[in-house]
Design a protein around this motif. Structure first.
Motif, PDB file in Angstrom:
ATOM      1  N   UNK A 148     -16.054 -10.335  -3.087  1.00  0.00           N
ATOM      2  CA  UNK A 148     -15.979  -8.881  -3.006  1.00  0.00           C
ATOM      3  C   UNK A 148     -14.786  -8.378  -3.793  1.00  0.00           C
ATOM      4  N   UNK A 149     -13.645  -9.037  -3.565  1.00  0.00           N
ATOM      5  CA  UNK A 149     -12.447  -8.478  -4.163  1.00  0.00           C
ATOM      6  C   UNK A 149     -12.433  -8.711  -5.649  1.00  0.00           C
ATOM      7  N   UNK A 162       0.839  -1.207   0.000  1.00  0.00           N
ATOM      8  CA  UNK A 162       0.000   0.000   0.000  1.00  0.00           C
ATOM      9  C   UNK A 162       0.870   1.251   0.000  1.00  0.00           C
ATOM     10  N   UNK A 172     -10.649   3.488  -2.583  1.00  0.00           N
ATOM     11  CA  UNK A 172      -9.872   2.373  -2.048  1.00  0.00           C
ATOM     12  C   UNK A 172      -9.778   2.468  -0.524  1.00  0.00           C
ATOM     13  N   UNK A 230     -15.035  -8.248  -7.410  1.00  0.00           N
ATOM     14  CA  UNK A 230     -15.724  -7.039  -7.862  1.00  0.00           C
ATOM     15  C   UNK A 230     -14.777  -5.846  -7.844  1.00  0.00           C
ATOM     16  N   UNK A 231     -14.014  -5.742  -6.739  1.00  0.00           N
ATOM     17  CA  UNK A 231     -13.123  -4.596  -6.613  1.00  0.00           C
ATOM     18  C   UNK A 231     -12.070  -4.615  -7.707  1.00  0.00           C
ATOM     19  N   UNK A 280      -5.327  -7.829   1.061  1.00  0.00           N
ATOM     20  CA  UNK A 280      -5.917  -7.611   2.383  1.00  0.00           C
ATOM     21  C   UNK A 280      -7.198  -8.426   2.554  1.00  0.00           C
ATOM     22  N   UNK A 281      -8.064  -8.350   1.568  1.00  0.00           N
ATOM     23  CA  UNK A 281      -9.330  -9.061   1.682  1.00  0.00           C
ATOM     24  C   UNK A 281      -9.116 -10.575   1.690  1.00  0.00           C
ATOM     25  N   UNK A 339      -1.457   0.149  -5.409  1.00  0.00           N
ATOM     26  CA  UNK A 339      -2.227   0.510  -4.220  1.00  0.00           C
ATOM     27  C   UNK A 339      -3.545  -0.253  -4.173  1.00  0.00           C
ATOM     28  N   UNK A 340      -4.212  -0.314  -5.311  1.00  0.00           N
ATOM     29  CA  UNK A 340      -5.500  -1.027  -5.338  1.00  0.00           C
ATOM     30  C   UNK A 340      -5.308  -2.523  -5.114  1.00  0.00           C
ATOM     31  N   UNK A 390      -8.027 -11.741   4.954  1.00  0.00           N
ATOM     32  CA  UNK A 390      -9.148 -11.789   5.900  1.00  0.00           C
ATOM     33  C   UNK A 390      -9.884 -13.113   5.794  1.00  0.00           C
ATOM     34  N   UNK A 424      -5.292  -3.910  -1.606  1.00  0.00           N
ATOM     35  CA  UNK A 424      -6.573  -4.224  -0.966  1.00  0.00           C
ATOM     36  C   UNK A 424      -6.994  -5.647  -1.266  1.00  0.00           C
ATOM     37  N   UNK A 435     -19.798   0.868  -2.261  1.00  0.00           N
ATOM     38  CA  UNK A 435     -18.527   1.118  -2.949  1.00  0.00           C
ATOM     39  C   UNK A 435     -18.679   0.914  -4.447  1.00  0.00           C
ATOM     40  N   UNK A 470     -20.635  -2.727   0.975  1.00  0.00           N
ATOM     41  CA  UNK A 470     -19.749  -2.954  -0.155  1.00  0.00           C
ATOM     42  C   UNK A 470     -20.405  -2.548  -1.465  1.00  0.00           C
ATOM     43  N   UNK A 513      -1.096   3.646  -8.632  1.00  0.00           N
ATOM     44  CA  UNK A 513      -2.498   3.465  -8.251  1.00  0.00           C
ATOM     45  C   UNK A 513      -2.867   1.988  -8.317  1.00  0.00           C
ATOM     46  N   UNK A 566     -10.898  -0.403   2.090  1.00  0.00           N
ATOM     47  CA  UNK A 566     -10.065  -0.914   3.184  1.00  0.00           C
ATOM     48  C   UNK A 566     -10.822  -0.793   4.509  1.00  0.00           C
ATOM     49  N   UNK A 568     -15.289 -12.578   0.967  1.00  0.00           N
ATOM     50  CA  UNK A 568     -14.272 -11.591   0.569  1.00  0.00           C
ATOM     51  C   UNK A 568     -13.698 -11.853  -0.809  1.00  0.00           C
ATOM     52  N   UNK A 583     -15.656  -5.409   8.225  1.00  0.00           N
ATOM     53  CA  UNK A 583     -16.114  -6.772   7.978  1.00  0.00           C
ATOM     54  C   UNK A 583     -15.365  -7.741   8.884  1.00  0.00           C
TER      55      UNK A 583
END
Lengths: 149, 605, 507
Positions: A100-101, A17, C189, A103-104, A47-48, A40-41, A51, A44, C149, C146, A37, C193, A97, C199
């Motif tokens: 989710x990620x 990050x 972002x 999607x992100x 990170x997810x 950085x993205x 988790x 995440x 987002x 989410x 960028x 986070x 997650x 979550x």
């Protein structure tokens, strides 16, 4: 020390990050900024996933309880973990997650595409992708009268 | 809608409609001015019939809108308001007749805007006069400010624009910062802002709240020109004479003191006022304003400026009257407001007439002019004596009542200030007329016959440009103008108009405002970045060093503050994002991967 | 007062699905507009989609007034596992705001695009505009952190591209769009986070569910870190001072259609989401939430209100003045919210709505004039009042409302804000508001002086009056500024129910 070892993935997230942000801010080149960028993205994403990970957990695809596959998966679990949480049978990692990620990531790719497209147009309009030079040209622009329709 | 409500409606509708109509027929001056006069007459008839009805039966009330719960735009007819409306409408008629002569005589530009704004100002005055609550009063008070702004800046030159800025800044500033919070305070304390017989607030506020509200409301009504919020009035003197008459007599300052009278009578009530310490402080300030304004007026050579300072003083009489802890004060204040309006409009019209006819605007230039303009100067003398308060003129009665009320309530300061200021008035107003009649012509000594002749025949009527020159000459009178005229047009404009701002080397972006440069440019300097970088590096080093030395026990009580880590994290991220851009510039390394052949900036820094 | 309780805007079959249709309608229209054979057809599709969304928003408003809150379960999977739309009084207010701004902007777009954007791009611009609308409406409707987002980014990506389209008139649009993209992505972002932390702490993404679980967790440092990330992320998106750097460029150089829509909605929806998190999702009673509001949000809002008003005073380009003014007004709104009373929240949200209306009026009036006059700096607008009196008068009405002149909506908004501050005993807020309002008067005065009281220099390009298609929506908006200034019961009602939904108490 054990704290660092047990949380090494989060430390990697933090390093990624910060590296991304550093590139983003330290570079005047629009393309490099996009690279920053993206890094950085991506952090995440890690990170997810961190988790969601459960030690010994498998992908969230239902396994028939009592089947040989299930027994094999259960046998891979750390006995200490089983003792602590009293789990029985197969342990799944949390799939949410991941979803989710996913999607992100899609969102991130879209952003990246738009950003790079804009960078291309900037190069066409200003003849440069350096933020400093664009700044100078923009300031000159500010003193000119507007175009006539 | 009964007759009373109809009258209220008409009193608002007539000037508003007149403004629209004036705009519509703006290209035809004769029609436009006829319309204005007709509207004046109609409005006067309406206000007279309103005045006749006051006191008979229930006061008529008209509620127009209810923007928020508990807030109403509503009108009610009560004696003080009817008096104010009557005064304003009558004087509007007189002033309109005068304006036609003055504006045509001077061939002013933008006359349609002038008449339209005048009508709009009257609309606002009617709203103020009949307002049933402070909220409505405030709305129309602001409408009055904005509709008179184009009048103050009518000539459009730099001085007028500067005066206009002072005008707007003072009036809008005071009403936003003081008046509006005061009104909202009343709304919160009392749940309403309605003007109530005997006062809205008694029994609902303690002394401290009452003091604060009184100070906010009295100073907030900056149109009353109570010191130190009086500066806009003398500076607004650049406006044409009819506008000065509007400001001083018909509408603007009267709206200010009227607002104070209403606040005193219907929001606080005499009983509450008499218990508030702030009322006493304000009385002292008003007494000071009375004396200081009179003294300053004595020092002014420009006639309109002298009259303006006289107005500042006279307004403070009314303010004092409103704050005297007795109902008698209110009567005297209302009367003085009326009398002063009639007297001051006389004086300003005389000043305007003198200016149109001779171009003279300074008292020293008026010596001896009385022989050629006997009627004008006689009127001036009458107006002056009325303002001073000598018998047999109306001013005597209002001053008599005022001083009597002041003595009656043992406000010796106020009484003394009124007496002193009347004596000073004798010194600075009366001699203007007397010297004009009994001295030799002032210009005999200074100006050659050509200028004198032009002065007599009315330079302004004949020659627009010379007229604007007269106005542009800030000081120094005929001699300077003459020398300027001798040097020719170019020298003239150079001497008197604004010198175009020269290009200065600037820190900021090209053409940026100097104040902006002062405020923000330091952030763009190289040294700033270096210092910032050095400071932050040092800070970081110190923090890292401390990290080794310090234990992680909560070393300060700050850590125990609720949410410390949340806030700390927030600030840290905020700073990281903020400082990103400037840091980027610092941390950048020289790069040489550019294709230098295509003539782009191959950079080697 | 409008009785929303008895408002049955749509037949029951539609009303049942209105929360979803409100979001999906612009999405479908976006696809259709992209495929449209001509500019005119795409414009009609755009108007239809926006109007339909607004209609559905009205239907939702009726339902919310009757039931207090509308939950719509997507695909029959019940929350907290399934994804739900969750609209309460606050959501209704912002949804009505966004969808009506969408209708106005789409009506306006018919004329503006022809001069501002190359003909071949019309259909795509309309499509992007509708996507942006989808994102904002979805953001308001969703009950899932989410999803918020995703919707935020759907609208943002559309916006980045649309801002960049402004290069045809001013190439500075490109770097502005790039900056906006970078700042916006960092913000989003950060938000992701933060949601990740939350979550991890709560195991749910449903906002209502999350709120229930957070109520027992307020000491957790994970939650506090999540809070910090979420608020900074949304602070960037909402242009909260000092994270507002992207806004002036993006508003100033975008095509006027986008400026209009963004100015009315983009920061507002982010403020909505931030308010939702600060007051609703996080247990506001918790000490750290209160400390944040008192020691961070309020001072930053106050500084932003004053500093950015000051910067607006010194700006030379008229659209940049309005953009800086927007940042300052965000400060006003947050000041109201930071009072943390129902009155304060209601006043802040009232201001939010009022400011949206004011800015859309101003940008539309400016856009209408700029169709014929490529002017940017104040001086170039000299004498416009003579050549385009209708646009100029509408602009003056909007500007008067911005400055808070009585008889306009802006005045009542300021009145309510000061009233709420006095009631909460926050005298310093009144002082800040008064100073910032004075500065507002200054820059509004500068704009109006240039437009109305200065004569155009000889030989300067002349402006033409905007076409009727622009004037009609413009005057509807200007009229609303006055109408609400005389009778603000509708926005007041919406703001009050929104504040009640946010802080959960009777006013």
């Amino acid at each position: 020390m054990s704290f660092f070892l047990s949380h090494f993935n989060y430390i990697a997230v933090a390093i990624l990050m910060m590296a991304g942000l550093f590139v983003l801010f330290s570079s005047g080149n629009l393309i490099k900024r996009m690279i920053g960028l993206a890094i950085f993205q991506t952090s995440t994403g890690l990170f997810y996933i961190s988790l969601a990970k459960v030690f010994g957990g498998t992908a969230a695809i239902a396994v028939e309880p009592g089947s040989s596959e299930a027994r094999e998966l259960a046998s891979r679990l750390d006995p200490a973990y089983v003792a602590q949480y009293g789990v029985d049978g197969v342990v799944y990692s949390n799939p949410l997650p991941h979803v989710l990620i996913l999607t992100a990531i899609v969102v991130g790719v879209a952003t990246l595409a738009v950003g790079l497209a804009i960078a291309v147009r900037v190069r066409e309009a200003f003849g440069s992708v350096e933020a400093d030079e664009i700044d100078v040209l923009s300031r000159v622009e500010a003193t000119q009268p507007g175009p006539q329709a | 809608m009964n007759t009373g409500e109809l009258l209220i409606f008409l009193a608002l509708a007539v000037p508003l409609f007149a403004a629209a109509a004036i705009y519509a027929v703006g290209r035809m001056p004769d029609v436009r001015e006829t319309l204005t006069i007709i509207a004046c007459i109609a409005l006067s008839v309406i206000t007279i019939s309103m005045f006749m009805r006051v006191g008979a039966g229930d006061p008529p009330t008209l509620t127009v809108a209810r923007p928020l719960a508990g807030l109403e735009i509503a009108f009610r007819l009560e004696p003080l308001g009817a008096l104010f409306a009557l005064m304003a409408s009558l004087l509007w008629g007189v002033n309109s007749l005068f304006s036609v002569g003055y504006m045509r005589g001077k061939r002013e530009a933008n006359q349609t805007r002038f008449y339209m704004c005048f009508a709009l100002a009257m609309f606002a005055v009617m709203g103020i006069a009949m307002a049933a609550n402070l909220f409505t009063l405030f709305i129309f008070y602001e409408v009055l400010t904005f509709s008179t702004y184009p009048l103050v800046t009518h000539t459009g030159d730099a001085r007028a624009r500067a005066a206009g800025r002072v005008y707007l800044a003072t009036l809008v500033g005071a009403s936003l910062v003081l008046f509006l919070p005061g009104i909202i305070g009343v709304q919160i304390v009392a749940g309403s802002t309605a003007f109530t017989q005997g006062g809205l607030l008694p029994g609902r506020v303690d002394a401290t709240t009452g003091d604060i509200l009184l100070l906010l409301l009295v100073f907030g009504a900056a149109k009353a020109a109570l010191m130190p919020l009086h500066g806009w009035l003398p500076s607004a003197m650049v406006a044409p004479a009819p506008v000065s008459a509007l400001l001083h007599a018909v509408a603007v300052v009267k709206a200010g003191v009227f607002a104070i009278l209403k606040v005193s009578a219907y929001i606080f009530g005499p009983d509450l006022i008499s218990t508030l310490p702030a009322a006493t402080w304000l009385l002292w300030i008003a007494a000071g304003t009375i004396v200081i304004a009179s003294v300053i007026a004595m020092t002014k050579d420009d006639l309109k400026s002298r009259l303006a300072w006289s107005t500042v003083g006279q307004l403070a009489y009314v303010t004092s009257a409103a704050l005297l802890p007795a109902a008698a004060g209110l009567v005297a204040g209302g009367l003085h407001m009326l009398v002063h309006a009639f007297a001051k409009i006389t004086l300003f019209m005389c000043a305007g007439a003198i200016y149109v006819a001779t171009g003279a605007s300074k008292v020293s230039e008026m010596r001896g002019l009385g022989r050629s303009m006997p009627i004008v100067f006689s009127c001036f003398l009458i107006g002056a004596l009325c303002v001073i308060g000598l018998p047999p003129f109306a001013g005597m009665w209002s001053k008599f009542l005022l001083i009597k009320a002041a003595f009656g309530t043992r406000e010796w300061f106020t009484a003394a200030a009124m007496v002193i200021s009347s004596l000073l008035g004798l010194l600075y107003l009366a001699p203007v007329a007397l010297r004009a009649c009994w001295s030799r012509l002032a210009m005999d000594r200074h100006a050659p016959s050509s200028v004198r002749r032009r002065a007599r025949t009315g330079c302004c009527g004949a020659d627009d440009h010379s007229c604007s020159m007269c106005r542009a000459v800030p000081a120094g009178g005929w001699r300077r103008q003459l020398s300027c005229a001798n040097r020719g047009e170019g020298a003239m404009s150079e001497g008197t108009q604004d010198v175009a701002p020269k290009e200065k080397p600037q820190l900021g972006e090209p053409g940026e405002h100097p104040l902006s440069v002062l405020l923000f440019s330091w952030m763009r300097g190289k040294l700033f970045f270096r210092l910032l970088m050095a400071g932050l590096s040092a800070l970081g080093a110190v923090l890292i060093a401390l990290e080794v030395v310090l234990s992680h026990r909560p070393v300060t009580s700050l850590v125990n503050m609720p949410g410390f880590f949340g806030i700390f994290g927030f600030l840290a991220f905020g700073i990281a994002v903020l400082s990103g851009w400037p840091f980027g510039k610092l941390m950048r390394r020289p790069e040489d991967y550019y294709d230098t052949r295509s003539g782009e900036a191959g950079r080697d820094r | 007062m409008i009785a929303f309780e008895t408002l049955h805007a749509a037949p029951p079959a539609l009303t049942a699905h209105a929360p979803l249709l409100m979001v999906v309608a612009p999405l479908i229209a976006a696809c259709a507009a992209a495929l449209a054979p001509s500019a005119r057809v795409s414009w009609m599709i755009s108007v239809t989609g926006s109007v339909f969304a607004a209609w559905m928003a009205l239907a939702v408003a009726g339902e919310v007034a009757r039931r207090g809150v509308v939950d719509y379960v997507i695909g029959g999977f019940a929350p907290p596992l399934g994804i739900a739309l969750h609209i309460d009084g606050l959501g209704v207010m912002v949804a009505l705001l966004v969808s009506s701004a969408g209708v106005m902007a789409s009506l306006y777009s018919g004329h503006s695009l022809t001069t501002e954007v190359g003909a071949e791009k019309h259909t795509l611009v309309q499509s992007g505009f509708l996507l942006c609308q989808t994102g904002l409406l979805g953001l308001v409707a969703t009950g899932d952190a989410f999803n918020a987002f995703v919707f935020l980014e759907v609208s943002s990506i559309g916006t980045y591209a649309l801002v960049a389209i402004g290069e045809k008139r001013d190439r500075r649009a490109l770097p502005a769009a790039f900056n906006y993209l970078i700042m916006g992505t960092i913000g989003a972002t950060f938000y992701v986070i933060g949601i990740g932390f939350l979550y991890a702490a709560t195991g749910t993404l449903n906002m209502a569910d999350m709120a229930a679980r957070l109520a027992t967790l307020d000491d957790s440092s994970v939650v506090q870190a999540g809070f910090a990330f979420v608020v900074v992320g949304l602070g960037i998106k909402a242009a909260m001072f000092p994270l507002h750097g992207w806004l002036p460029g993006a508003y100033s150089y975008a095509p006027s259609l986008i400026s209009i829509f963004l100015a009315a909605t983009a920061t507002k929806t982010s403020i909505y989401l931030m308010a939702r998190f600060v007051f609703d999702v996080f247990p506001y009673g918790a000490a750290f939430g209160q400390a944040f509001v008192t020691w961070v949000l309020a001072p930053l809002a106050a500084t932003g209100a004053i500093v950015c008003s000051l910067q607006a005073v010194f700006e030379k380009e008229i659209r940049r003045i309005l953009a800086f003014s927007s940042v300052a007004q965000v400060g006003f709104i947050l000041l109201g919210l930071s009072l943390a009373t129902v009155g304060g929240a209601s006043a802040g949200l009232f201001y939010l709505g009022a400011h949206a209306l004011i800015k859309i009026t101003l940008f539309m009036a400016l856009g209408g004039v700029a169709l014929s006059l490529g002017a940017r700096r104040l001086g170039e607008f000299a004498g416009v009042a003579r050549e385009a009196p209708w646009s100029a008068t509408a602009f003056a009405i909007g500007a008067a409302s911005l400055a808070g002149v009585p008889l306009t909506l802006g005045f009542l908004a300021k009145w309510r804000l000061i009233e709420a501050a006095l009631q909460a005993g926050a005298i310093w807020v009144v002082v800040v508001l008064a100073i910032a309002s004075l500065l507002t008067f200054l820059y509004v005065g500068r704009m109006l002086e240039a437009i109305f009281f200065r004569a155009a220099p000889a030989g300067a390009p002349r402006a033409r009056e905007a076409p009727v298609g622009v004037l009609a929506p413009l005057w509807v908006l200007a009229g609303l500024n006055i109408w609400f200034g005389l009778d603000a019961s509708l926005p007041e009602q919406l703001a009050n129910s929104a504040a009640r939904a946010l802080l959960g108490a009777a006013p």
